[in-house]
Design an enzyme around this catalytic site. Structure first.
Site, PDB file in Angstrom:
ATOM      1  N   THR A 147      12.872  70.230  31.997  1.00  0.00           N
ATOM      2  CA  THR A 147      13.927  71.220  31.787  1.00  0.00           C
ATOM      3  C   THR A 147      14.153  71.992  33.068  1.00  0.00           C
ATOM      4  O   THR A 147      13.209  72.217  33.812  1.00  0.00           O
ATOM      5  CB  THR A 147      13.436  72.211  30.723  1.00  0.00           C
ATOM      6  OG1 THR A 147      13.376  71.519  29.492  1.00  0.00           O
ATOM      7  CG2 THR A 147      14.315  73.419  30.594  1.00  0.00           C
ATOM      8  N   THR A 165      18.353  72.040  28.854  1.00  0.00           N
ATOM      9  CA  THR A 165      17.641  70.762  28.761  1.00  0.00           C
ATOM     10  C   THR A 165      18.313  69.789  27.807  1.00  0.00           C
ATOM     11  O   THR A 165      19.058  70.217  26.917  1.00  0.00           O
ATOM     12  CB  THR A 165      16.202  71.017  28.245  1.00  0.00           C
ATOM     13  OG1 THR A 165      15.421  69.846  28.392  1.00  0.00           O
ATOM     14  CG2 THR A 165      16.187  71.436  26.788  1.00  0.00           C
ATOM     15  N   THR A 198       8.454  75.132  30.813  1.00  0.00           N
ATOM     16  CA  THR A 198       8.949  73.755  30.796  1.00  0.00           C
ATOM     17  C   THR A 198       7.811  72.865  30.318  1.00  0.00           C
ATOM     18  O   THR A 198       6.648  73.235  30.398  1.00  0.00           O
ATOM     19  CB  THR A 198       9.434  73.325  32.197  1.00  0.00           C
ATOM     20  OG1 THR A 198       9.892  71.974  32.140  1.00  0.00           O
ATOM     21  CG2 THR A 198       8.332  73.423  33.248  1.00  0.00           C
TER      22      THR A 198
HETATM   23  C1  SD4 Z   1      11.650  70.444  25.297  1.00  0.00           C
HETATM   24  N1  SD4 Z   1      10.692  71.914  26.943  1.00  0.00           N
HETATM   25  O1  SD4 Z   1      12.693  70.138  24.748  1.00  0.00           O
HETATM   26  C2  SD4 Z   1      11.715  70.931  26.706  1.00  0.00           C
HETATM   27  C3  SD4 Z   1      11.636  69.790  27.615  1.00  0.00           C
HETATM   28  C4  SD4 Z   1      11.126  70.143  28.957  1.00  0.00           C
HETATM   29  O2  SD4 Z   1      10.231  69.840  30.970  1.00  0.00           O
HETATM   30  O3  SD4 Z   1      10.921  71.108  29.377  1.00  0.00           O
HETATM   31  N2  SD4 Z   1      10.794  69.530  29.810  1.00  0.00           N
HETATM   32  O4  SD4 Z   1      10.544  70.324  24.777  1.00  0.00           O
END
Ligand code: SD4
Length: 295
Positions: A147, A165, A198
């Protein structure tokens, strides 16, 4: 003035944000336009247009934004809007609500003159088709979810943050992670500082990650100590933590910054005095303990 954002694609995004704060713009404009850069880039396969779809081949986007004073807006499960962060800002500024999801969010976008777009790129479709053949859920791992979370302090000392994201690749249809959840993916309190998260959303949501980091700073922790403590909280409460990645990034009102992750590989972009640096985060799991995982 400081701009921080997650992962290596944070670097070009920071440069966009920096131009804004360096020209007396607000942190709020900076974070919105900074992360829009990643949303628009089809090479960034985990944010916005070009993001990987869910297991049904449908791209669904999540985003949120928050200002110095605690105002916030959020959208989730958005299938056809290229810049969910801008939609989140409209929710914040032009509705009485904080969060809109799915078709309701898209209809609100239309009412705001924001056009619907088709988000699945040819490249993403090809990758999804390849994945479909094996449906290897091992592939849902710490390497295919990135993200962009950005926090900034402008020349007036005001804070803002944004997070956007496409979520975990090959997630269940309808799944929403931490990123659009105020307090999980992002939290800003202008009297303390700001934090973004993230990584594996489920791990972060269980402990309200970004809110925790800001509260720890409120109680005297430096941003680095707070991020480290948040990672330790995951490790001490979630038995399977070694299988997941989560990273935290924070800044306080004194301009101290910090980032820390569960495992190796998390990087963040730091911009200050017009200098943009990509930093390898410190992490909890010793390198030799990293399990080999498929991508
Ligand atoms: C999620 N936190 O949808 C997000 C994805 C993400 O680094 O951060 N990725 O779970």
């Amino acid at each position: 003035m400081i701009v921080l954002s997650t992962w290596n694609f944070g670097l070009p995004a920071n440069k966009v944000a920096w131009q804004i704060v360096a020209n007396n713009g607000t942190a709020l404009d900076a974070v919105e336009h900074g992360v829009r850069h990643a949303e628009a880039d089809p090479e960034v396969r985990s944010v916005g247009y070009g993001g990987m779809p869910d297991k049904d081949g449908i791209v669904t986007l999540d985003a949120c934004i928050m200002d110095h004073y605690g105002n916030c807006g959020s959208v989730a499960y958005v299938k056809d809007i290229k810049h969910p962060v801008t939609l989140a800002r409209r929710v914040m500024e032009r509705t009485d609500h904080i969060m809109l999801v799915g078709e309701g969010a898209s209809k609100f976008a239309e009412s705001q003159g924001i056009m619907r777009d088709y988000l699945l790129t040819d490249d993403a479709r090809t990758r999804w088709k390849k994945w479909k053949k094996t449906q290897d859920f091992q592939q849902v791992n710490w390497e295919n979810h990135d993200t962009i979370g950005m926090i900034a302090m402008d020349g007036a000392g005001l804070f803002a943050g944004a997070c956007t994201t496409s979520g975990l690749a090959w997630k269940m249809h309808g799944r929403v992670g931490d990123s659009p959840i105020i307090g999980s993916g992002l939290f800003v309190d202008g009297s303390v500082g700001a934090a973004v998260a993230t990584g594996h959303g489920e791990s972060i949501m269980k402990m309200c990650g970004s809110f925790l980091v800001v509260e720890l700073m409120r109680n005297g922790a430096t941003p680095m100590e707070a991020c480290k403590a948040a990672a330790r909280r995951i490790a001490s409460t979630q038995p399977d933590w070694k299988k997941n990645q989560a990273g935290f990034l924070a800044m306080d009102i004194h301009g101290n910054v910090g980032g820390f992750s569960l495992r190796n590989g998390f990087q963040y972009a730091h911009s200050e005095n017009g200098v943009h640096t990509l930093i390898d985060s410190e992490h909890l799991l010793p390198k030799e303990e990293h399990e080999v995982q498929s991508t």
